[in-house]
Design an enzyme around this catalytic site. Structure first.
Site, PDB file in Angstrom:
ATOM      1  N   HIS A  44      -6.030  -9.371  -5.261  1.00  0.00           N
ATOM      2  CA  HIS A  44      -4.848 -10.002  -4.668  1.00  0.00           C
ATOM      3  C   HIS A  44      -3.793 -10.407  -5.683  1.00  0.00           C
ATOM      4  O   HIS A  44      -2.683 -10.777  -5.288  1.00  0.00           O
ATOM      5  CB  HIS A  44      -5.268 -11.220  -3.844  1.00  0.00           C
ATOM      6  CG  HIS A  44      -6.023 -10.838  -2.608  1.00  0.00           C
ATOM      7  ND1 HIS A  44      -7.365 -10.544  -2.637  1.00  0.00           N
ATOM      8  CD2 HIS A  44      -5.613 -10.668  -1.330  1.00  0.00           C
ATOM      9  CE1 HIS A  44      -7.759 -10.222  -1.415  1.00  0.00           C
ATOM     10  NE2 HIS A  44      -6.723 -10.282  -0.601  1.00  0.00           N
ATOM     11  N   ASP A 101       0.800  -1.234   0.000  1.00  0.00           N
ATOM     12  CA  ASP A 101       0.000   0.000   0.000  1.00  0.00           C
ATOM     13  C   ASP A 101       0.832   1.282   0.000  1.00  0.00           C
ATOM     14  O   ASP A 101       0.340   2.351  -0.337  1.00  0.00           O
ATOM     15  CB  ASP A 101      -0.936   0.032   1.217  1.00  0.00           C
ATOM     16  CG  ASP A 101      -1.875  -1.159   1.245  1.00  0.00           C
ATOM     17  OD1 ASP A 101      -2.126  -1.730   0.170  1.00  0.00           O
ATOM     18  OD2 ASP A 101      -2.342  -1.516   2.342  1.00  0.00           O
ATOM     19  N   ALA A 155      -2.910   6.413 -18.102  1.00  0.00           N
ATOM     20  CA  ALA A 155      -4.372   6.421 -17.929  1.00  0.00           C
ATOM     21  C   ALA A 155      -4.949   7.802 -18.259  1.00  0.00           C
ATOM     22  O   ALA A 155      -4.272   8.825 -18.124  1.00  0.00           O
ATOM     23  CB  ALA A 155      -4.721   6.054 -16.494  1.00  0.00           C
TER      24      ALA A 155
HETATM   25  O1  F6P Z   1      -2.562  -4.046   3.051  1.00  0.00           O
HETATM   26  C1  F6P Z   1      -2.388  -4.809   1.904  1.00  0.00           C
HETATM   27  C2  F6P Z   1      -3.711  -5.135   1.273  1.00  0.00           C
HETATM   28  O2  F6P Z   1      -3.484  -5.903   0.118  1.00  0.00           O
HETATM   29  C3  F6P Z   1      -4.604  -3.933   0.932  1.00  0.00           C
HETATM   30  O3  F6P Z   1      -4.217  -3.288  -0.253  1.00  0.00           O
HETATM   31  C4  F6P Z   1      -5.966  -4.571   0.861  1.00  0.00           C
HETATM   32  O4  F6P Z   1      -6.985  -3.637   1.112  1.00  0.00           O
HETATM   33  C5  F6P Z   1      -5.895  -5.615   1.956  1.00  0.00           C
HETATM   34  O5  F6P Z   1      -4.514  -5.886   2.170  1.00  0.00           O
HETATM   35  C6  F6P Z   1      -6.599  -6.903   1.642  1.00  0.00           C
HETATM   36  O6  F6P Z   1      -6.524  -7.706   2.783  1.00  0.00           O
HETATM   37  P1  F6P Z   1      -6.837  -9.248   2.814  1.00  0.00           P
HETATM   38  O7  F6P Z   1      -5.675  -9.976   2.214  1.00  0.00           O
HETATM   39  O8  F6P Z   1      -6.995  -9.554   4.262  1.00  0.00           O
HETATM   40  O9  F6P Z   1      -8.067  -9.479   2.003  1.00  0.00           O
END
Ligand code: F6P
Length: 322
Positions: free
Chosen positions: A252, A127, A186
Site C-alpha cells: 500500500h 492498477d 530491472a
Molecule cells: O486496485 C488498487 C489496489 O491497490 C490493487 O493494486 C490491490 O490489489 C488492491 O487495491 C488492494 O486492495 P485493498 O486496499 O483492499 O487491500
C-alpha cells in the site's frame, strides 16, 4: 438550482482529491450545488453526504488519499442496495452522480445508470487496468513511488551482491511491474500476462551473475503466479544462483503520498470534463485519457472490454537488461 454529487470508491489513488476539487469548483462555477458522499457506495446507501463549498476543497490538490473516504461495499453489489442508493440520491433532489474510481466502481456506476440514475465516471486506479483510458489517475504517482523504492533497493543489492525481488501492486495486471521494471533498469520482470517458471527465473539470475553484474533486480507483479513470496520460498535453499536472495513487497505504500504533477493535471482535466458532460445532459460514460486528450467512453463499451497490456516494450526490456 441543479444538484450533483461526487464520491470516491474502491482503492484510493493519489490524485483523487484533485479530481474532487475540480468537480466541486467546476460544478459551483456552473451555478450548481455539489454534495460529497462519504465512504463511497457504502456512504451512498447509508445516506452520508455533505454540501461542499469552494473552501471545503482548499489545500487538497497536493494531498494523497481521498478527503471523502472510500470503501468496497458488498451491499452495493445487490440490486436492493443500489436501489437504496438511488432512493437516497432522489430524496435529496440530486440529479447526477460523479464516480471517481476503478473497475468495480465504474461497473457500479454503470449499473446505477442502467437503473435510471445518471452517472458519469472518472477513471482512477493505480492498477491502470480500466478500459477506456490510456492512463488512470494515480498510476503516475504509484509508478514513481515504486521506482524510488527500486532505485534504493538496487543500491543495497549491489553492496551485498544480492538478487532482490520487488513486488508491485496492480491486481491482475502487470502494468506497474513492467513499467517500473523498465524505468528502474530491472534485470527481469515477472507479470501475469507472460508465463514463467522457476527454471526460467533461475536461468535469468544465473545469467545476470555470469555477466558480472553486482546485483540482479527482479520486479514482480502481485498478480503473477510466481509472486515475491513464492519465488523466495522456492529458492530459499538454492546455493547455485550466484547471489543470495531478498524480497520487498511494496504494497500500500504505492497508494500513499502526494500526487505527481501529471496526476494532478489529469485529475483536474477529467473532473472538469465530467461536469461539462453533465452540463450537456450526457451520462453513462467514463472520462479518461486518450492520446493526450480527455475522452468519454460509453459504459456499455467500458464494461464489456478488458484492458490489455501492450507487451511490445518487453523486447526492449530484455535487450536493456544485458
Ligand atoms: O486496485 C488498487 C489496489 O491497490 C490493487 O493494486 C490491490 O490489489 C488492491 O487495491 C488492494 O486492495 P485493498 O486496499 O483492499 O487491500
Amino acid at each position: 438550482m441543479k444538484k450533483i454529487a461526487v464520491l470516491t470508491s474502491g482503492g484510493d489513488a493519489p490524485g483523487m482529491n484533485a479530481a474532487i476539487r475540480s468537480v466541486v469548483r467546476c460544478g459551483l462555477a456552473a451555478g450548481w450545488e455539489v454534495f460529497g458522499i462519504n465512504h463511497g457506495y457504502a456512504g451512498l446507501i447509508a445516506g452520508v453526504s455533505q454540501k461542499l463549498g469552494p473552501r471545503d476543497v482548499s489545500g487538497v490538490i497536493q494531498a494523497g488519499g481521498t478527503i471523502l473516504g472510500s470503501s468496497r461495499s458488498p451491499e452495493f453489489e445487490t440490486e436492493s442496495g443500489r436501489q437504496k442508493a438511488i432512493d437516497n440520491l432522489r430524496n435529496n433532489q440530486i440529479e447526477a452522480l460523479v464516480v471517481i474510481g476503478g473497475n468495480g466502481s465504474q461497473m457500479g456506476a454503470h449499473l446505477l445508470n442502467e437503473m435510471g440514475f445518471p452517472t458519469v465516471g472518472v477513471a482512477s486506479t493505480i492498477d491502470n487496468d480500466l478500459y477506456g483510458t490510456d492512463q488512470s489517475i494515480g498510476v503516475d504517482t504509484a509508478l514513481n513511488i515504486a521506482l524510488e523504492a527500486i532505485d534504493r533497493l538496487k543500491v543495497t543489492a549491489s553492496s551485498h551482491q544480492r538478487a532482490h525481488i520487488v513486488e508491485t501492486m496492480g491486481r491482475n495486471q502487470g502494468y506497474l511491474a513492467l513499467m517500473a521494471g523498465i524505468a528502474g533498469g530491472a534485470e527481469y520482470v515477472v507479470i501475469p500476462e507472460v508465463e514463467t517458471s522457476p527454471d526460467l527465473i533461475a536461468e535469468e539470475i544465473k545469467n545476470t551473475y555470469r555477466r558480472g553484474k553486482s546485483h540482479c533486480l527482479i520486479v514482480v507483479a502481485e498478480g503473477a503466479h510466481w509472486n515475491a513470496e513464492r519465488i523466495l520460498e522456492h529458492f530459499r535453499e538454492n546455493k547455485e544462483l550466484g547471489y543470495s536472495l531478498r524480497a520487498t513487497i511494496l504494497g500500500h505504500v504505492q497508494r500513499g503520498g502526494a500526487p505527481t504533477a501529471f496526476d494532478r493535471l489529469l485529475a483536474t482535466r477529467v473532473g472538469a470534463a465530467a461536469v461539462h458532460e453533465i452540463e450537456e445532459g450526457r451520462s453513462g460514460i467514463l472520462l479518461g485519457l486518450s492520446c493526450g486528450e480527455i475522452k468519454a467512453t460509453p459504459y456499455t463499451e467500458v464494461t464489456s472490454h478488458r484492458k490489455t497490456l501492450d507487451l511490445s516494450i518487453l523486447d526492449i526490456a530484455e535487450k536493456l537488461a544485458r
